[in-house]
Each structure stands twice: as C-alpha cells, then as structure tokens.
Design a protein around this motif. Structure first.
Motif, PDB file in Angstrom:
ATOM      1  N   ARG A   1       0.737  -1.187  -0.220  1.00  0.00           N
ATOM      2  CA  ARG A   1      -0.317   0.590  -0.141  1.00  0.00           C
ATOM      3  C   ARG A   1       0.752   1.589  -0.020  1.00  0.00           C
ATOM      4  O   ARG A   1       0.265   2.247  -0.764  1.00  0.00           O
ATOM      5  CB  ARG A   1      -1.205  -0.040   1.393  1.00  0.00           C
ATOM      6  CG  ARG A   1      -1.805  -1.104   1.015  1.00  0.00           C
ATOM      7  CD  ARG A   1      -2.747  -1.004   2.465  1.00  0.00           C
ATOM      8  NE  ARG A   1      -2.581  -1.287   3.744  1.00  0.00           N
ATOM      9  CZ  ARG A   1      -2.655  -2.236   4.225  1.00  0.00           C
ATOM     10  NH1 ARG A   1      -2.873  -3.842   3.656  1.00  0.00           N
ATOM     11  NH2 ARG A   1      -2.601  -2.540   5.416  1.00  0.00           N
ATOM     12  N   SER A   2       2.140   1.528   0.708  1.00  0.00           N
ATOM     13  CA  SER A   2       2.640   3.086   0.695  1.00  0.00           C
ATOM     14  C   SER A   2       3.439   2.817  -0.517  1.00  0.00           C
ATOM     15  O   SER A   2       3.603   3.933  -0.778  1.00  0.00           O
ATOM     16  CB  SER A   2       3.686   2.462   1.840  1.00  0.00           C
ATOM     17  OG  SER A   2       5.267   3.048   1.763  1.00  0.00           O
ATOM     18  N   SER A   3       3.702   1.262  -1.368  1.00  0.00           N
ATOM     19  CA  SER A   3       3.967   1.318  -2.133  1.00  0.00           C
ATOM     20  C   SER A   3       3.320   1.859  -3.334  1.00  0.00           C
ATOM     21  O   SER A   3       3.915   3.340  -4.315  1.00  0.00           O
ATOM     22  CB  SER A   3       5.489   0.378  -3.063  1.00  0.00           C
ATOM     23  OG  SER A   3       5.627  -0.476  -1.771  1.00  0.00           O
ATOM     24  N   ARG A   4       1.841   1.492  -3.139  1.00  0.00           N
ATOM     25  CA  ARG A   4       1.073   1.914  -3.893  1.00  0.00           C
ATOM     26  C   ARG A   4       1.294   3.418  -3.720  1.00  0.00           C
ATOM     27  O   ARG A   4       1.112   4.418  -5.405  1.00  0.00           O
ATOM     28  CB  ARG A   4       0.157   1.691  -4.087  1.00  0.00           C
ATOM     29  CG  ARG A   4      -0.475   1.624  -5.424  1.00  0.00           C
ATOM     30  CD  ARG A   4      -2.333   0.375  -5.166  1.00  0.00           C
ATOM     31  NE  ARG A   4      -2.528   0.829  -4.070  1.00  0.00           N
ATOM     32  CZ  ARG A   4      -3.352  -0.610  -3.197  1.00  0.00           C
ATOM     33  NH1 ARG A   4      -2.642  -1.433  -3.758  1.00  0.00           N
ATOM     34  NH2 ARG A   4      -3.022  -0.572  -1.692  1.00  0.00           N
ATOM     35  N   GLY A   5       0.999   4.116  -3.058  1.00  0.00           N
ATOM     36  CA  GLY A   5       1.280   5.257  -2.633  1.00  0.00           C
ATOM     37  C   GLY A   5       2.081   6.101  -3.153  1.00  0.00           C
ATOM     38  O   GLY A   5       2.386   6.898  -4.065  1.00  0.00           O
ATOM     39  N   LYS A   6       3.416   6.313  -3.266  1.00  0.00           N
ATOM     40  CA  LYS A   6       4.768   6.657  -3.497  1.00  0.00           C
ATOM     41  C   LYS A   6       4.298   6.727  -4.989  1.00  0.00           C
ATOM     42  O   LYS A   6       4.546   7.655  -5.920  1.00  0.00           O
ATOM     43  CB  LYS A   6       5.956   5.547  -3.272  1.00  0.00           C
ATOM     44  CG  LYS A   6       5.845   6.686  -1.101  1.00  0.00           C
ATOM     45  CD  LYS A   6       7.004   5.647  -1.352  1.00  0.00           C
ATOM     46  CE  LYS A   6       7.756   5.611   0.604  1.00  0.00           C
ATOM     47  NZ  LYS A   6       8.311   4.993   1.380  1.00  0.00           N
ATOM     48  N   ILE A   7       4.073   6.078  -5.842  1.00  0.00           N
ATOM     49  CA  ILE A   7       3.832   4.946  -7.025  1.00  0.00           C
ATOM     50  C   ILE A   7       2.789   6.248  -7.977  1.00  0.00           C
ATOM     51  O   ILE A   7       3.347   7.158  -8.613  1.00  0.00           O
ATOM     52  CB  ILE A   7       3.925   4.084  -7.788  1.00  0.00           C
ATOM     53  CG1 ILE A   7       4.992   2.557  -7.299  1.00  0.00           C
ATOM     54  CG2 ILE A   7       3.544   3.717  -9.344  1.00  0.00           C
ATOM     55  CD1 ILE A   7       4.639   1.545  -7.750  1.00  0.00           C
ATOM     56  N   GLU A   8       2.414   5.862  -7.132  1.00  0.00           N
ATOM     57  CA  GLU A   8       1.044   7.215  -7.734  1.00  0.00           C
ATOM     58  C   GLU A   8       1.347   8.677  -7.305  1.00  0.00           C
ATOM     59  O   GLU A   8       0.795   9.822  -8.521  1.00  0.00           O
ATOM     60  CB  GLU A   8      -0.363   6.726  -7.687  1.00  0.00           C
ATOM     61  CG  GLU A   8      -1.035   5.292  -7.284  1.00  0.00           C
ATOM     62  CD  GLU A   8      -2.356   5.360  -6.681  1.00  0.00           C
ATOM     63  OE1 GLU A   8      -2.918   4.442  -7.124  1.00  0.00           O
ATOM     64  OE2 GLU A   8      -2.288   5.873  -4.916  1.00  0.00           O
ATOM     65  N   ALA A   9       2.344   8.886  -6.391  1.00  0.00           N
ATOM     66  CA  ALA A   9       2.477  10.813  -6.480  1.00  0.00           C
ATOM     67  C   ALA A   9       3.654  11.064  -7.151  1.00  0.00           C
ATOM     68  O   ALA A   9       3.633  12.433  -7.406  1.00  0.00           O
ATOM     69  CB  ALA A   9       3.393  10.820  -5.174  1.00  0.00           C
ATOM     70  N   ILE A  10       4.822   9.654  -7.538  1.00  0.00           N
ATOM     71  CA  ILE A  10       5.226  11.045  -8.572  1.00  0.00           C
ATOM     72  C   ILE A  10       5.495  10.988 -10.091  1.00  0.00           C
ATOM     73  O   ILE A  10       5.593  11.268 -10.587  1.00  0.00           O
ATOM     74  CB  ILE A  10       6.502   9.925  -8.338  1.00  0.00           C
ATOM     75  CG1 ILE A  10       6.888   7.928  -8.801  1.00  0.00           C
ATOM     76  CG2 ILE A  10       7.428   9.815  -7.120  1.00  0.00           C
ATOM     77  CD1 ILE A  10       7.488   7.481  -9.084  1.00  0.00           C
ATOM     78  N   LEU A  11       4.288  10.324 -10.386  1.00  0.00           N
ATOM     79  CA  LEU A  11       3.843   9.813 -11.437  1.00  0.00           C
ATOM     80  C   LEU A  11       3.243  11.446 -12.466  1.00  0.00           C
ATOM     81  O   LEU A  11       1.914  12.266 -11.271  1.00  0.00           O
ATOM     82  CB  LEU A  11       2.087   9.075 -12.127  1.00  0.00           C
ATOM     83  CG  LEU A  11       2.572   7.824 -11.736  1.00  0.00           C
ATOM     84  CD1 LEU A  11       1.127   7.283 -11.811  1.00  0.00           C
ATOM     85  CD2 LEU A  11       3.283   7.085 -12.345  1.00  0.00           C
TER      86      LEU A  11
END
Length: 316
Positions: A99-109
C-alpha cells in the motif's frame, strides 16, 4: 522495442546487474549480438561510460547512475496491479508495504500519466477467490516462515498429507530447514529440508498447523538457488479419462496440476491424460464430476471409483 528504448533498457540492466556479456543482453532483448554491439557503441558515443572487458562483459563506470525515469501509463498500471496482488496474497507486513509503495508510485507520476493510469486501472480488477476467507492462518504462516528464512532458523509444524502413509496415518510433526517460499496454483508452498525424510520436501502452508520458529539455526547449502531449483518429477503413473461433451468446457477451464494433455474428439468429448504418483491422487477429482468423467485406465483407479460409489450408495 525500438532502438532508443532498447538502449535505455540496456543502461538500466547494466545499472541493475554489474556485468553482462553481449550474449546475455542479446538474450534479454531477443535480438542479435551484432545489434547489441551497435547499441553499446551508440551509448558510448552519447557519453554513457560503458566499460567493456574482453571475455568478461560490459559494465558501467563506477559512480555512474541513471537518473529516475518516467513511467508510461501502462508501466504504472503494471506496477500498481502488482502491489494489489502482493496486498492480497502476501502477509500483513508486505501488504502494508504494498500500500505504501502504491501511494509513492501514484505520487511521482505526472498528472496526465496518473489520470491515464487511473482510467486504465478502472478497467482491470483482481478478485479474491471465495476460499480466501479461510486462508487467514496461511498468510500468518507466510510471515513466520519469511522471518525464519531471514534469521536462518528451523521451523516446526504439524502437517496433514493429502493421502495417508502406508501405516494409514495422514498427520505428522515435522522439523525442517526453510529454504524458500513458492506461490503456485493459488497456494503457498514451503521448500525445505525435512529432518524426518532427510531430503528436500514441499509443504503446502494450507495443510500446516501450530507452526513455530525454533532457536536452532541451519546452514543453507552454498549450491542451492531457489530461482534455479527444479524438484525431481516422480509422477510416473499415467491416468487417462473420458470427459462427456456436456461438461467438456467446464473441465477444460478447471486447472489441474497433474494434467498432461487434452484431446478433443469429434463428438465433443475429451480424452485427457494425467501423470501422477499414485492413481488415488485423482480419485476425488474424478468423483467430483459425477458421471461426466469416466476413467479409462488404470484399472486400479477404476476399481477405487467403483468402491467409493458403493460406499456412497450405502450412505444414501
């Protein structure tokens, strides 16, 4: 893959793996060695410090690092769906990290890519199977075994085999050195050296109970690599069945580990071949299809099916 994308991918591979031969890169990108030579030359001319050593391979000059690259919408969706899978199938600790990784991926897009990735993701969904409600202990065991592997500690657990041993007992207590976890056919399997059998064995986590990590340490063999490990195949018994046309589609869609081949007949029936250790391993599968599946061979399995049907008649 066009030349520009391939050259970028080559740099990423060299950044990830310290040394690669031209033959290795050619195999990875499904192209010729000559093409790899041209790509390396083009990278060098563009200022990328690729070092080549005859007989060894290519590497990047120490200290060189490619800055973070942007994702396409399709690449972003691939990563996000991967985190969905990990959240569903792994233990709670990895679920939180997913869940944390998913948030980071979405944040940098970038905003356009994020919007496109969201749109594409809405058209795909990973569904949890009905039996996931009963797999709580299995997920907990994944975390315990991971910890045992990381701390190089043996584990102890009760285990229920699918078929009874020669003495008629299905249950035993095992102590094992955990070598790795494999997710196959929707289930987690522990690959471990069993002290009872004095050999590497495979244990389904769903058949375990009272799993504990012991204080006793073990040493992983230097020549063991889970990625390269191929268990010996001792399925030497051939089973052939005939499937009636009215359930042929359903049977084809039903996965089975033991299935070897399917032959479609002119009348719509199926002729299926399985390879098993013991014919009894297919008994419940055959009975589950009722009269729609008929065992052709071996005779020992046909006899087992008849005996089981007689027992059922007595109960009804």
């Amino acid at each position: 893959m066009n030349k520009t994308d391939r050259m970028l991918a080559i740099v990423l591979e060299l950044q990830r793996t310290s040394v690669l031969r031209a033959e290795d890169l050619a195999a990875i990108f499904e192209t010729s060695v000559r093409t790899i030579y041209r790509d390396i030359q083009a990278l060098s001319e563009a200022g990328v410090p690729v070092v080549g050593e005859p007989g060894v391979g290519y590497s990047l000059m120490e200290g060189y690092f490619l800055p973070p690259v942007t994702f396409t919408a399709e690449e972003a969706v691939t990563l996000i769906i991967g985190t969905d899978f990990i959240e569903q199938r792994f233990d709670q600790d990895y679920g939180q990290k997913a869940r944390s990784s998913r948030g980071k991926i979405e944040a940098i897009l970038p905003e356009p890519v994020r919007m496109e990735a969201t749109r594409v993701r809405k058209t795909m969904r990973l569904l949890t199977t009905n039996d996931e409600r009963y797999r709580g202990p299995e997920k907990a065991y994944v975390e315990k075994i991971r910890q045992a592997i990381l701390h190089v500690r043996k584990v102890k657990f009760g285990y229920a085999k699918r078929l009874p041993e020669e003495d008629g007992n299905r249950h035993s207590v095992r102590v094992a050195a955990p070598y790795g976890l494999v997710f196959t056919n929707g289930s987690w399997v522990l690959v471990a050296r069993c002290e009872l059998r004095q050999d590497i064995r495979h244990f389904r986590l769903s058949r375990m109970n009272e799993l504990t990590m012991l204080d006793e340490a073990f040493q992983l063999p230097s020549d063991f690599n889970l990625q390269d490990y191929a268990p010996p195949d001792d399925r030497n018994v051939i089973v052939r069945v005939q499937v009636h046309a009215d359930i042929a589609d359903k049977v084809k869609e039903s996965p089975n580990y033991y299935r070897e081949s399917i032959e479609e007949l002119e009348d719509g029936c199926l002729h299926m071949t399985f390879r098993v250790r013991l014919p009894e391993e297919l008994l419940q599968w055959v009975l589950g299809w009722g009269a729609g599946v008929v065992v052709v061979e071996p005779e020992s399995l046909r006899r087992k099916v008849r005996e089981e049907i007689l027992h059922m008649l007595e109960d009804y």
